[in-house]
Design a protein around this motif. Structure first.
Motif, PDB file in Angstrom:
ATOM      1  N   THR A   1       0.356   0.184 -21.482  1.00 19.16           N
ATOM      2  CA  THR A   1       0.606   1.342 -20.641  1.00 19.16           C
ATOM      3  C   THR A   1      -0.311   1.238 -19.430  1.00 19.16           C
ATOM      4  OG1 THR A   1       1.000   2.650 -22.635  1.00 19.16           O
ATOM      5  CG2 THR A   1       0.645   3.860 -20.587  1.00 19.16           C
ATOM      6  N   ILE A   2       0.243   1.373 -18.226  1.00 20.98           N
ATOM      7  CA  ILE A   2      -0.566   1.320 -17.008  1.00 20.98           C
ATOM      8  C   ILE A   2      -0.276   2.573 -16.191  1.00 20.98           C
ATOM      9  CG2 ILE A   2      -1.225  -0.004 -14.981  1.00 20.98           C
ATOM     10  CD1 ILE A   2      -0.139  -2.501 -16.328  1.00 20.98           C
ATOM     11  N   ILE A   3      -1.268   3.460 -16.115  1.00 18.34           N
ATOM     12  CA  ILE A   3      -1.145   4.752 -15.450  1.00 18.34           C
ATOM     13  C   ILE A   3      -2.191   4.818 -14.344  1.00 18.34           C
ATOM     14  CG2 ILE A   3      -1.312   7.260 -15.734  1.00 18.34           C
ATOM     15  CD1 ILE A   3      -0.744   6.720 -18.780  1.00 18.34           C
ATOM     16  N   ILE A   4      -1.776   5.206 -13.154  1.00 18.75           N
ATOM     17  CA  ILE A   4      -2.663   5.304 -12.005  1.00 18.75           C
ATOM     18  C   ILE A   4      -2.590   6.725 -11.471  1.00 18.75           C
ATOM     19  CG2 ILE A   4      -3.204   4.412  -9.706  1.00 18.75           C
ATOM     20  CD1 ILE A   4      -1.312   1.957 -10.614  1.00 18.75           C
ATOM     21  N   THR A   5      -3.694   7.439 -11.494  1.00 24.80           N
ATOM     22  CA  THR A   5      -3.665   8.794 -10.949  1.00 24.80           C
ATOM     23  C   THR A   5      -3.511   8.737  -9.439  1.00 24.80           C
ATOM     24  OG1 THR A   5      -6.080   8.854 -10.778  1.00 24.80           O
ATOM     25  CG2 THR A   5      -5.096   9.744 -12.792  1.00 24.80           C
ATOM     26  N   GLY A   6      -2.753   9.698  -8.892  1.00 20.33           N
ATOM     27  CA  GLY A   6      -2.610   9.810  -7.450  1.00 20.33           C
ATOM     28  C   GLY A   6      -3.702  10.686  -6.864  1.00 20.33           C
ATOM     29  N   LEU A   7      -3.694  10.825  -5.552  1.00 19.38           N
ATOM     30  CA  LEU A   7      -4.658  11.702  -4.897  1.00 19.38           C
ATOM     31  C   LEU A   7      -4.255  13.168  -5.027  1.00 19.38           C
ATOM     32  CD1 LEU A   7      -5.462   9.675  -1.659  1.00 19.38           C
ATOM     33  CD2 LEU A   7      -6.943  10.038  -3.621  1.00 19.38           C
ATOM     34  N   LYS A   8      -2.958  13.418  -5.240  1.00 14.48           N
ATOM     35  CA  LYS A   8      -2.491  14.786  -5.410  1.00 14.48           C
ATOM     36  C   LYS A   8      -2.644  15.210  -6.870  1.00 14.48           C
ATOM     37  CE  LYS A   8       0.966  14.272  -1.723  1.00 14.48           C
ATOM     38  NZ  LYS A   8       2.429  14.221  -1.425  1.00 14.48           N
ATOM     39  N   LYS A   9      -3.001  16.463  -7.083  1.00 15.33           N
ATOM     40  CA  LYS A   9      -3.219  16.988  -8.427  1.00 15.33           C
ATOM     41  C   LYS A   9      -1.935  16.873  -9.253  1.00 15.33           C
ATOM     42  CE  LYS A   9      -4.811  21.070 -10.969  1.00 15.33           C
ATOM     43  NZ  LYS A   9      -5.773  20.301 -11.782  1.00 15.33           N
ATOM     44  N   GLY A  10      -2.065  16.346 -10.458  1.00  9.30           N
ATOM     45  CA  GLY A  10      -0.938  16.245 -11.372  1.00  9.30           C
ATOM     46  C   GLY A  10       0.006  15.090 -11.119  1.00  9.30           C
ATOM     47  N   GLU A  11      -0.312  14.247 -10.130  1.00  9.70           N
ATOM     48  CA  GLU A  11       0.571  13.132  -9.778  1.00  9.70           C
ATOM     49  C   GLU A  11       0.027  11.832 -10.351  1.00  9.70           C
ATOM     50  OE1 GLU A  11       2.461  12.478  -5.673  1.00  9.70           O
ATOM     51  OE2 GLU A  11       0.802  11.032  -5.680  1.00  9.70           O
ATOM     52  N   VAL A  12       0.901  11.047 -10.955  1.00  4.82           N
ATOM     53  CA  VAL A  12       0.526   9.719 -11.431  1.00  4.82           C
ATOM     54  C   VAL A  12       1.602   8.716 -11.046  1.00  4.82           C
ATOM     55  CG1 VAL A  12      -0.799  10.622 -13.393  1.00  4.82           C
ATOM     56  CG2 VAL A  12       1.593   9.967 -13.710  1.00  4.82           C
ATOM     57  N   TRP A  13       1.176   7.495 -10.827  1.00  4.76           N
ATOM     58  CA  TRP A  13       2.084   6.376 -10.581  1.00  4.76           C
ATOM     59  C   TRP A  13       2.059   5.466 -11.807  1.00  4.76           C
ATOM     60  CZ3 TRP A  13       5.317   5.647  -6.431  1.00  4.76           C
ATOM     61  CH2 TRP A  13       5.139   6.516  -5.350  1.00  4.76           C
ATOM     62  N   ILE A  14       3.224   4.971 -12.178  1.00  2.00           N
ATOM     63  CA  ILE A  14       3.380   4.187 -13.395  1.00  2.00           C
ATOM     64  C   ILE A  14       3.725   2.742 -13.032  1.00  2.00           C
ATOM     65  CG2 ILE A  14       4.555   4.006 -15.611  1.00  2.00           C
ATOM     66  CD1 ILE A  14       2.888   6.581 -15.223  1.00  2.00           C
TER      67      ILE A  14
ATOM     68  N   MET B   1       0.817  -1.205   0.000  1.00  2.00           N
ATOM     69  CA  MET B   1       0.000   0.000   0.000  1.00  2.00           C
ATOM     70  C   MET B   1       0.855   1.262   0.000  1.00  2.00           C
ATOM     71  SD  MET B   1      -3.372  -0.612   2.370  1.00  2.00           S
ATOM     72  CE  MET B   1      -2.550  -1.363   3.775  1.00  2.00           C
ATOM     73  N   THR B   2       2.166   1.113   0.142  1.00  2.00           N
ATOM     74  CA  THR B   2       3.057   2.277   0.206  1.00  2.00           C
ATOM     75  C   THR B   2       3.864   2.479  -1.070  1.00  2.00           C
ATOM     76  OG1 THR B   2       4.992   1.092   1.119  1.00  2.00           O
ATOM     77  CG2 THR B   2       3.305   1.833   2.685  1.00  2.00           C
ATOM     78  N   ILE B   3       3.566   1.738  -2.142  1.00  2.00           N
ATOM     79  CA  ILE B   3       4.412   1.837  -3.336  1.00  2.00           C
ATOM     80  C   ILE B   3       3.699   2.459  -4.531  1.00  2.00           C
ATOM     81  CG2 ILE B   3       5.786  -0.136  -2.556  1.00  2.00           C
ATOM     82  CD1 ILE B   3       4.509  -1.822  -4.757  1.00  2.00           C
ATOM     83  N   GLY B   4       2.544   3.092  -4.285  1.00  2.00           N
ATOM     84  CA  GLY B   4       1.852   3.792  -5.362  1.00  2.00           C
ATOM     85  C   GLY B   4       0.732   3.028  -6.021  1.00  2.00           C
ATOM     86  N   LEU B   5       0.472   1.837  -5.565  1.00  2.00           N
ATOM     87  CA  LEU B   5      -0.620   1.042  -6.123  1.00  2.00           C
ATOM     88  C   LEU B   5      -1.951   1.421  -5.490  1.00  2.00           C
ATOM     89  CD1 LEU B   5       1.072  -2.466  -6.058  1.00  2.00           C
ATOM     90  CD2 LEU B   5       0.418  -1.223  -8.126  1.00  2.00           C
ATOM     91  N   PRO B   6      -3.042   1.335  -6.236  1.00  2.00           N
ATOM     92  CA  PRO B   6      -4.360   1.453  -5.602  1.00  2.00           C
ATOM     93  C   PRO B   6      -4.690   0.140  -4.904  1.00  2.00           C
ATOM     94  CG  PRO B   6      -4.634   0.958  -7.915  1.00  2.00           C
ATOM     95  CD  PRO B   6      -3.147   1.088  -7.680  1.00  2.00           C
ATOM     96  N   VAL B   7      -5.588   0.218  -3.948  1.00  2.00           N
ATOM     97  CA  VAL B   7      -6.061  -0.998  -3.283  1.00  2.00           C
ATOM     98  C   VAL B   7      -7.193  -1.568  -4.125  1.00  2.00           C
ATOM     99  CG1 VAL B   7      -7.056  -1.969  -1.194  1.00  2.00           C
ATOM    100  CG2 VAL B   7      -5.395  -0.099  -1.029  1.00  2.00           C
ATOM    101  N   LEU B   8      -7.018  -2.792  -4.568  1.00  2.00           N
ATOM    102  CA  LEU B   8      -8.025  -3.469  -5.383  1.00  2.00           C
ATOM    103  C   LEU B   8      -8.741  -4.521  -4.542  1.00  2.00           C
ATOM    104  CD1 LEU B   8      -5.919  -4.107  -8.628  1.00  2.00           C
ATOM    105  CD2 LEU B   8      -7.300  -2.103  -8.050  1.00  2.00           C
ATOM    106  N   GLY B   9     -10.021  -4.732  -4.835  1.00  2.00           N
ATOM    107  CA  GLY B   9     -10.725  -5.865  -4.244  1.00  2.00           C
ATOM    108  C   GLY B   9     -11.879  -5.548  -3.332  1.00  2.00           C
ATOM    109  N   PHE B  10     -12.096  -4.269  -2.966  1.00  2.00           N
ATOM    110  CA  PHE B  10     -13.207  -3.972  -2.066  1.00  2.00           C
ATOM    111  C   PHE B  10     -14.563  -4.210  -2.726  1.00  2.00           C
ATOM    112  CE2 PHE B  10     -10.162  -1.673   0.621  1.00  2.00           C
ATOM    113  CZ  PHE B  10     -10.650  -1.972   1.886  1.00  2.00           C
ATOM    114  N   LEU B  11     -14.643  -3.988  -4.041  1.00  2.00           N
ATOM    115  CA  LEU B  11     -15.907  -4.140  -4.741  1.00  2.00           C
ATOM    116  C   LEU B  11     -15.942  -5.439  -5.534  1.00  2.00           C
ATOM    117  CD1 LEU B  11     -16.543  -0.535  -6.111  1.00  2.00           C
ATOM    118  CD2 LEU B  11     -17.194  -1.513  -3.893  1.00  2.00           C
ATOM    119  N   GLY B  12     -17.128  -6.032  -5.632  1.00  2.00           N
ATOM    120  CA  GLY B  12     -17.301  -7.269  -6.373  1.00  2.00           C
ATOM    121  C   GLY B  12     -17.651  -7.015  -7.822  1.00  2.00           C
ATOM    122  N   GLN B  13     -17.751  -8.087  -8.571  1.00  2.00           N
ATOM    123  CA  GLN B  13     -18.023  -7.987 -10.002  1.00  2.00           C
ATOM    124  C   GLN B  13     -19.454  -7.550 -10.294  1.00  2.00           C
ATOM    125  OE1 GLN B  13     -16.466 -11.396 -12.256  1.00  2.00           O
ATOM    126  NE2 GLN B  13     -14.807 -11.592 -10.765  1.00  2.00           N
TER     127      GLN B  13
END
Length: 480
Positions: free
Chosen positions: A264-277, A60-72
């Motif tokens: 390409t896998i881009i994940i927006t961060g919570l901060k404006k203009g920040e993305v994790w790759i 949870m500290t390396i820039g990934l989103p947490v996946l799995g809370f919601l079902g299909q």
């Protein structure tokens, strides 16, 4: 040709001081370890947690989103302690988003890595968990096929920690493996999903990126996102992009870039203009081998420059982007799995199997970054599936539980249960099982699993009835 003999030395025998004794000891402070310790400590047991790094939170500290809370089907299928953690993260530190539906990942929950470290540690210390950082697991203390504790190494030297129940939340089944539990690694050929070294860019115009996808006429699109309709990006300011395959292919051809990934896998961060790759891909890395991990770090960092060149020159919104940081460690997708009382299979996942001893519910698809090429396999089951308690209980060694991606599962099933919300749910179950074990003076393999399920339900955990509906907590309180 004969194999050269391995040089060795003989270490003199020595007495190891016992530095601590606990009712429950959790080894590893990632998503599963966090909730395992919190659950074990909820009614006053002496609980310890050791972590080799200087913080808790793991992936949870390396820039990934947490996946799995919601079902299909769009419903929330993980609750309890994982939800309490997200609530505190969001309410006290503005460090988490709501659970957002995602056509590819079912749901994503964005988290701020630094806030995760702070809030997770606060919750552990508030609960009375004795946290010890900078401490490495070095061996298991096993007597008569029962684990009695572990050996640690740290700046303080070598010491022993004893416990009535040990929970292995290392992600790599380190404790179980050293204790003699049978383990497996990788697919049928031993190939493991390649890890990724996440990195972060600032100065990205994320609105330009999302609208470039949303507004492109269908007949004029030169790139598509994998399984995610363009309309999704017009409705969401924070999102994941997975795809842009043709843009990447064009960049590789025109600039000769070395990017060992199809997408390409881009994940927006919570901060404006920040993305994790999430695009580096270090094939052949063994997360249980220090030399292999070192080579993986070297290779992962080498790949970053070409990926940044591609993003800035080819992907809309990245024109003024700049590099800010890399994750503190490689994101490992797969290493060892224990062989436990039940081996969760691909068929269990895809048939939405219900188990009488279910202690968690998951819905994430089978998601395998293939070991042998640059592609990925995704298979959905259409709903939810259960994780049985027996898959957390290893064979051969008593007083030991395992939680996280190294539970007893096949390579394919592990590809589904490895995401962080699911790991947190497994950790909560393991912690509560350890508590019942200690309170009842019974081995974890011998506890009343229906009692565990009752306690899970009373604490807000999502479990299913045989017909698939959410199970309700019993009217009476359980005394342990």
């Amino acid at each position: 040709m004969s194999t050269p003999a391995v040089r060795s030395i003989e270490e003199p025998a020595r007495k190891i001081p016992v530095s601590a004794e606990y009712d429950v000891l959790v080894v590893g402070g990632g998503p599963s370890g966090l909730t395992a310790a919190l659950a074990a400590a909820e009614d006053g047991l002496r609980v310890g947690l050791i972590e080799s790094r200087s913080f808790v939170g793991g992936n949870m500290t390396i820039g990934l989103p947490v996946l799995g809370f919601l079902g299909q089907k769009g419903n929330q299928i993980i609750d309890g302690l994982p939800q309490k953690f997200i609530d505190r993260l969001r309410n006290e530190r503005d460090g988490a988003s709501e659970h957002r539906p995602c056509p590819l990942h079912m749901g994503i929950t964005l988290v701020e890595p630094e806030a995760v470290k702070t809030v997770a540690l606060e919750m552990l210390t508030d609960a009375g968990v004795d946290v010890l950082f900078y401490t490495f697991f070095a061996g298991a203390i096993v007597e008569s096929d029962t684990i009695r504790g572990i050996i640690t190494e740290s700046k303080s030297g070598r010491s022993a920690i004893l416990a009535k129940v040990v929970i292995d939340c290392t992600g790599d089944a380190d404790v179980a493996y050293q204790a003699g539990v049978p383990t497996e690694k990788g697919d049928g050929n031993g190939g493991m999903q390649p890890p990724t070294l996440m990195f972060c860019l600032g100065g990205v115009d994320t609105d330009k990126l999302r609208m470039s996808i949303a507004n492109t006429p269908r007949e004029a699109r030169t790139y598509l996102t994998d399984f995610i309709p363009a309309e999704y990006f017009g409705q969401n300011h924070q999102f994941i992009v997975v795809g842009l395959r043709e843009l990447m292919a064009k960049a590789k051809q025109e600039r000769g870039l070395d990017i060992p990934n199809e997408r390409t896998i881009i994940i927006t961060g919570l901060k404006k203009g920040e993305v994790w790759i999430n695009m580096t891909r270090v094939k052949g890395t063994d997360g249980t081998d220090a030399r292999s991990l070192t080579n993986g770090e070297i290779e992962g960092r080498r790949q970053i420059d070409d990926i940044v060149t591609y993003l800035i020159n080819y992907v809309p919104g990245f024109e003024t982007a700049y590099f800010t940081k890399t994750a503190p460690f490689l994101g490992i997708r797969e290493t060892r799995r224990i062989v436990g009382q039940y081996v969760l299979t691909q068929e269990d996942v895809l048939s939405c199997t219900h188990f009488d001893d279910a202690v968690a519910v998951a819905s994430y698809p089978i998601d395998i970054h293939r070991p042998g090429d640059d592609g990925c396999t995704l298979i959905w089951c259409g709903d939810c599936y259960d994780i049985p308690y027996r898959s957390l209980v290893p064979n051969k060694v008593g007083n030991l539980l395992v939680a996280g991606r190294s539970i007893s599962a096949t390579h394919e099933a592990m590809g589904a249960i490895r995401v962080m919300a699911t790991c947190m749910a497994m950790g909560e179950a393991a912690g509560r099982a350890a508590k019942i074990s200690v309170r009842g003076n019974r081995a974890p393999a011998e506890i009343d699993v229906q009692e565990l399920r009752r306690q899970q339900l009373e604490r807000g955990v999502y479990l299913r009835n045989p017909d698939g509906t959410r199970a309700s907590a019993p009217d009476h309180k359980v005394v342990v």
